[in-house]
Motif scaffolding. Structure first.
Motif, PDB file in Angstrom:
ATOM      1  N   CYS A  61      19.101  88.545  97.970  1.00 10.00           N
ATOM      2  CA  CYS A  61      19.514  89.785  97.373  1.00 10.00           C
ATOM      3  C   CYS A  61      20.862  90.201  97.447  1.00 10.00           C
ATOM      4  O   CYS A  61      21.150  91.121  96.710  1.00 10.00           O
ATOM      5  N   ASP A  80      17.929  85.717 105.726  1.00  8.49           N
ATOM      6  CA  ASP A  80      17.219  84.830 106.866  1.00  8.49           C
ATOM      7  C   ASP A  80      16.534  83.790 106.145  1.00  8.49           C
ATOM      8  O   ASP A  80      16.490  82.617 106.820  1.00  8.49           O
ATOM      9  N   GLY A  81      16.288  83.848 104.960  1.00  6.55           N
ATOM     10  CA  GLY A  81      15.671  82.387 104.162  1.00  6.55           C
ATOM     11  C   GLY A  81      17.174  81.649 104.204  1.00  6.55           C
ATOM     12  O   GLY A  81      16.783  80.279 104.363  1.00  6.55           O
ATOM     13  N   ILE A 109      16.814  77.223 104.947  1.00  5.56           N
ATOM     14  CA  ILE A 109      17.431  76.122 104.155  1.00  5.56           C
ATOM     15  C   ILE A 109      18.882  75.746 104.550  1.00  5.56           C
ATOM     16  O   ILE A 109      19.059  74.660 104.405  1.00  5.56           O
ATOM     17  N   ASN A 169      15.448  90.264 107.307  1.00  6.62           N
ATOM     18  CA  ASN A 169      14.410  91.222 106.914  1.00  6.62           C
ATOM     19  C   ASN A 169      13.081  90.707 106.959  1.00  6.62           C
ATOM     20  O   ASN A 169      12.199  91.110 106.103  1.00  6.62           O
ATOM     21  N   THR A 173      13.225  86.672  96.121  1.00  9.16           N
ATOM     22  CA  THR A 173      11.998  85.612  95.513  1.00  9.16           C
ATOM     23  C   THR A 173      10.725  86.444  95.399  1.00  9.16           C
ATOM     24  O   THR A 173       9.742  85.786  95.115  1.00  9.16           O
TER      25      THR A 173
HETATM   26  C1  LIG Z   1      17.674  75.141  96.691  1.00 13.63           C
HETATM   27  C2  LIG Z   1      17.034  76.792  96.217  1.00 13.63           C
HETATM   28  N1  LIG Z   1      15.633  76.797  96.694  1.00 13.63           N
HETATM   29  C3  LIG Z   1      15.356  77.954  96.561  1.00 13.63           C
HETATM   30  C4  LIG Z   1      16.062  78.990  95.747  1.00 13.63           C
HETATM   31  C5  LIG Z   1      15.369  80.300  95.349  1.00 13.63           C
HETATM   32  N2  LIG Z   1      15.690  81.203  96.214  1.00 13.63           N
HETATM   33  C6  LIG Z   1      16.682  82.321  95.804  1.00 13.63           C
HETATM   34  S1  LIG Z   1      16.857  83.538  97.033  1.00 13.63           S
HETATM   35  C7  LIG Z   1      15.696  82.732  97.980  1.00 13.63           C
HETATM   36  C8  LIG Z   1      15.517  83.391  99.354  1.00 13.63           C
HETATM   37  C9  LIG Z   1      16.310  84.650  99.668  1.00 13.63           C
HETATM   38  O1  LIG Z   1      16.107  85.018 100.973  1.00 13.63           O
HETATM   39  P1  LIG Z   1      16.838  85.468 101.935  1.00 13.63           P
HETATM   40  O2  LIG Z   1      17.696  84.514 102.284  1.00 13.63           O
HETATM   41  O3  LIG Z   1      15.988  85.942 103.336  1.00 13.63           O
HETATM   42  O4  LIG Z   1      17.584  86.857 101.409  1.00 13.63           O
HETATM   43  P2  LIG Z   1      16.861  88.244 101.003  1.00 13.63           P
HETATM   44  O5  LIG Z   1      16.802  88.290  99.523  1.00 13.63           O
HETATM   45  O6  LIG Z   1      15.717  88.428 101.643  1.00 13.63           O
HETATM   46  O7  LIG Z   1      18.129  89.239 101.322  1.00 13.63           O
HETATM   47  C10 LIG Z   1      14.981  81.776  97.535  1.00 13.63           C
HETATM   48  C11 LIG Z   1      14.166  80.815  98.055  1.00 13.63           C
HETATM   49  C12 LIG Z   1      17.220  78.672  95.482  1.00 13.63           C
HETATM   50  N3  LIG Z   1      18.030  79.825  94.840  1.00 13.63           N
HETATM   51  N4  LIG Z   1      18.050  77.485  95.571  1.00 13.63           N
END
Ligand SMILES: Cc1ncc(C[n+]2csc(CCOP(=O)(O)OP(=O)(O)O)c2C)c(N)n1
Ligand code: SF4
Ligand SMILES: [Mg+2]
Lengths: 259, 350
Positions: free
Chosen positions: A61, A103-104, A109, A131, A137
């Protein structure tokens, strides 16, 4: 009566930091990303390094970091912000490099990248927004999702037998030699905002002093994907997140005491 | 004056001479000489060599240094190049230039460490996700490992695009006399787009995300226009005795090198055979092949795989002339001898 007193000009006690661009945020109501953006901008202003600062945005986000931070910004692939920041750091030794990662992004990753960036002691500042889910996503499980927490991919709640345990990044990274500063804050109430402001400032300070990597984890509300109203989400940070993710400083090196 | 130099070292030497000071990589055979050379030489000249935790880390470090406007190079092989594809796609989308060297080994999977041309599709068709192209230069001698590395840096900077040097384990590991004079270098535009901090200017941004109404559409077409410029200006190939050739052998890199000997031997037997060697694999010299199809009676494509470039030859030549294929997907000692290619020439000679 008091009508004789000269009328006081209304004055903002805490005006918008120079580094924070004046534009409506795209975040959901009650989202904490906006507050954390502001604290990062304040730290950059505090050290007066806006013109030397380069941000590395992550995918989540907060991908639109460049819409809000009035610094140069590089958009890194999902999870790779700290590696890209390493390349920046090596190429531009006198600039101020900061990443802003979810955190994702950082704890799933990008785990390999952050661990090795931290272990190399890259002098960068990392702001890590926990969060407890993948906000962008649509609210899937993250490594930080609490046990029992329902997300779109843990519809029956996170079960440690299948998904393991919520990961505490700030504590884990504190064990690495290259990390100068590691701490966790929250922005769910004014006192915590003030405390987190100091933590983020310190994460920049250890970079500027060349001590090592500065890391701040910030617990952040995601009302939309938590299915809570903003006030309920703030309450959840206090009642569910902080007990598992304690606030505090886990490491604070005063000087570069390389072994 | 020439020096006896190993192919991989020639690439590392060229990178230094071309002004590259940033290298990030992860060990993999048969390209290890490149990082080892730079690990030794960079510290002496203020360059940055860093062994990354993975090729994913490495390509994103390159992305970071190149985004700062520096000349940066990365090398790997097989599985490592696969891991870099996301980063290459981002660099293409964000228009961040760098040089990516693939010293091909054999695949799929862990495959083997013998020379191969199995990454032709990956290199020429983008490799990663999305609608992008990367120029690909394929050396077939140690001299070309050197010269084309210079060229790759110039082309990367001129068009703000990642550029691939596609060699293989044979070229990387063999030694040949190398002329160390610099090939001509280009006048290049200043990197005003680089991220260096916003002192004295507005903050800048390098990104590949475009969500606004028709923004990405425009971005992709802008990239396309750039690719058209590359197509019109960067095609390279070599021809050997093609003028009167009834049979044209088409091969690149190591396969072309071996084929060249076979073509010369065939000439000695009185067979009118020529060699067409694409040096730029993208953009592909399709127009020249199309012209050759007017005079040649047949084509023989030789590759160290089961048939990849042959598709481009078919596209260029069309259906009127027979196109034969001789493929040698590699194994420990699977490189073809010139005599084996000569046998093929005799067999399909029109
Ligand atoms: C290689 C890859 N896998 C999956 C995605 C899809 N993707 C976009 S944002 C996201 C997760 C974001 O979560 P986070 O890092 O926790 O951020 P937040 O939106 O919670 O602040 C994913 C899996 C991507 N862009 N690239
Ligand atoms: S989905 Fe969650 S993290 Fe994303 S903007 Fe909305 S509240 Fe914030
Ligand atoms: Mg998240």
């Amino acid at each position: 009566m008091s009508q004789d007193k000269p009328a006081r000009e209304p004055r903002l006690v805490n005006p918008r930091p120079r580094t924070l661009i004046d534009r409506p945020s795209h975040f959901c109501p009650g989202c904490h990303h906006g507050i954390i953006h502001r604290l990062v901008a304040e730290a950059i202003d505090y050290f007066n390094v806006r013109e030397r600062a380069i941000g590395v945005a992550s995918v989540g986000c907060s991908v639109f970091l460049y819409d809000f931070m009035d610094t140069d910004v590089l958009e890194a692939p999902h999870g790779r912000a700290s590696a890209a920041a390493t390349g920046m750091r090596r190429a531009l030794p006198d600039k101020v490099i900061y990443t802003y990662q979810g955190d994702g992004d950082l704890a799933a990753i990008g785990t390999a990248e952050i661990i090795h960036t931290a272990n190399r002691g890259e002098t960068i500042s990392v702001v890590f927004v926990n969060n407890t889910n993948y906000g962008m996503t649509g609210g899937q499980m993250a490594p930080t999702t609490l046990l029992g927490q329902k997300t779109t991919t843990t519809p029956y709640g996170r079960d440690f037998r299948r998904d393991g345990y919520p990961i505490r990044m700030a504590e884990m990274l504190a064990t690495l030699e290259g990390v100068a500063f590691s701490a966790r804050g929250a922005v769910n109430k004014p006192a915590n905002v003030r405390r987190t402001r100091e933590l983020i400032r310190r994460a920049f300070e250890v970079q500027l002093k060349g001590i090592g990597l500065g890391f701040v984890e910030v617990l952040s509300a995601c009302p939309t994907d938590w299915g809570l109203k903003p006030l309920e989400a703030i309450k959840r940070v206090e009642e569910e997140l902080i007990p598992y993710y304690p606030l505090g400083i886990f490491k604070d090196k005063k000087e570069a005491d390389h072994l | 004056m020439k020096k006896l130099i190993k192919g991989n070292d020639a690439i590392a030497m060229a990178a230094i001479e071309a002004g590259c000071r940033f290298y990030y990589g992860y060990p993999i055979t048969p390209q290890n000489d490149i990082p080892e050379y730079l690990a030794r030489e960079f510290p002496k000249i203020g360059g940055t060599f860093l062994q990354a935790e993975s090729e994913i880390g490495a390509i994103n470090m390159i992305l970071g240094s190149a985004a700062a406007g520096k000349r940066a190079m990365i090398s790997s092989s097989g599985p490592g190049i696969s891991l870099m594809q996301e980063g290459i796609s981002y660099m293409s989308g964000s228009e961040i230039p760098a040089v990516i060297v693939n010293i091909q080994r054999s695949g799929p999977g862990l495959g083997g460490i013998s020379p191969s041309q199995g990454d032709y599709f990956q290199a020429t068709r983008g490799g990663g996700h999305g609608d992008y192209r990367t120029p690909v230069f394929a050396p077939s001698s140690v001299q070309e490992m050197y010269d084309l590395t210079f060229l790759a840096f110039d082309v990367a900077d001129e068009y703000r695009n990642p550029v691939v040097v596609l060699a293989d384990g044979m070229l990387g590991q063999m030694k040949e006399p190398l002329d160390l004079r610099h090939p001509p270098q280009r006048e290049l535009p200043e990197k005003t787009w680089a991220l260096t901090g916003c002192a004295g200017r507005k903050p800048q941004l390098l990104k590949s995300l475009y969500l606004g109404h028709r923004e990405l559409d425009k971005h992709c077409w802008d990239l396309w226009k750039k690719y058209q410029r590359i197509i019109s200006r960067e095609i390279r190939f070599e021809e050997v005795e093609t003028k009167d050739a009834d049979l044209v052998v088409v091969a690149f890199g190591s396969a072309a090198r071996i084929s060249k000997t076979a073509v010369k031997d065939a000439r000695k037997e009185g067979l009118k055979v020529g060699l067409f060697r694409p040096i730029s694999l993208w953009p592909y010299p399709e127009q020249r092949l199309e012209e050759l199809a007017k005079t040649a009676k047949a084509f023989l494509v030789v590759e160290l795989n089961t048939g990849q470039m042959v598709e481009d030859v078919k596209m260029s030549v069309g259906k009127d002339k027979p196109i034969h294929f001789y493929g040698r997907p590699p194994g420990a000692d699977a490189l073809p001898m010139p005599i084996e290619i000569l046998d093929q020439i005799r067999e399909v000679y029109p």
